[in-house]
Write an enzyme that holds these catalytic residues in place. Structure first.
Site: not given
Ligand code: E4P
Length: 218
Positions: A87
């Protein structure tokens, strides 16, 4: 649509996996910190444990922000387990790193996508997934779902194979709208996934069926 769970909590990952509908996991540094996972060895071991629980892709985020650092970290993550997806944040260095991993056949998830232009760049670099953050756009009074629709249109126009991973999904209606808009994947909390199960007419209908059965089967 694939269902990913957005957590580093092993109990929740196991519960979703046991349900039989889980296609993968996304994590981020904040989610790892929330579980108290710190230090290189513990972090790597935790990713491996997650991969052993689930069958699908597991996104593990790099911490480095420079190209060389991202490559080094990403290669170590990818070597950890075949299910790992590296990622990478949506930055100039990140785009270069995605291109590098794409030519090496290593899967990537470009995270922190907040515009269609960013998604287009990541797709051109060969990202396996782009992660538009639906909930965080909603948080600032901008319709996050519109971004899913925009990216879907662009990717379909040109036949990009990059998958739209709707991220920052917070509740059941986000999941349903993302499905209607053609997101390839959604990642959200276990509560949002389990929320799809619920309907009061299901509960009352089942109670009635069981009561009627009991009356004639004493
Ligand atoms: C994406 O991969 C992130 O880990 C995540 O979806 C962020 O979510 P949030 O905005 O609820 O922290």
């Amino acid at each position: 649509m694939k269902f990913f769970i957005d957590t580093a909590n092993l109990e929740q990952i196991k519960e979703a996996q046991d349900l039989g509908i889980l296609d993968g996991v996304t994590t981020n540094p904040s989610l790892m910190a929330k579980e108290g996972i710190s230090g290189y060895n513990k972090i790597m071991a935790h990713y491996k444990t997650i991969c052993d629980i689930v069958d699908g892709d597991v996104s593990a985020e790099v911490i480095a922000t420079d190209y060389e650092g991202m490559i080094k970290e990403g290669e170590n993550l990818a070597a950890l387990h075949p299910q790992i997806v590296v990622k990478i944040p949506m930055t100039k260095e990140g785009i270069k790193a995605i291109k590098y991993f794409s030519t090496k056949g290593i899967k990537t998830n470009c995270t922190l996508i907040f515009s269609a232009g960013q998604a287009l760049l990541a797709a051109k670099a060969g990202a396996t997934y782009v992660s538009p953050f639906v909930g965080r756009l909603d948080d600032i009074s901008t319709n996050g779902l519109n971004l899913i629709a925009e990216i879907r249109l662009i990717f379909d126009n040109y036949g990009f194979e990059t998958q739209i991973l709707a991220a920052s999904v917070r509740h059941t209606m986000h999941i349903l709208h993302c499905a209607q808009l053609g997101a390839d994947v959604m990642t959200g909390p276990l509560s949002a996934i389990l929320g799809l199960l619920k309907h009061p007419l299901t509960d009352s209908g089942l109670a009635q069926f069981l009561a009627d059965h009991a009356k004639t089967n004493k």
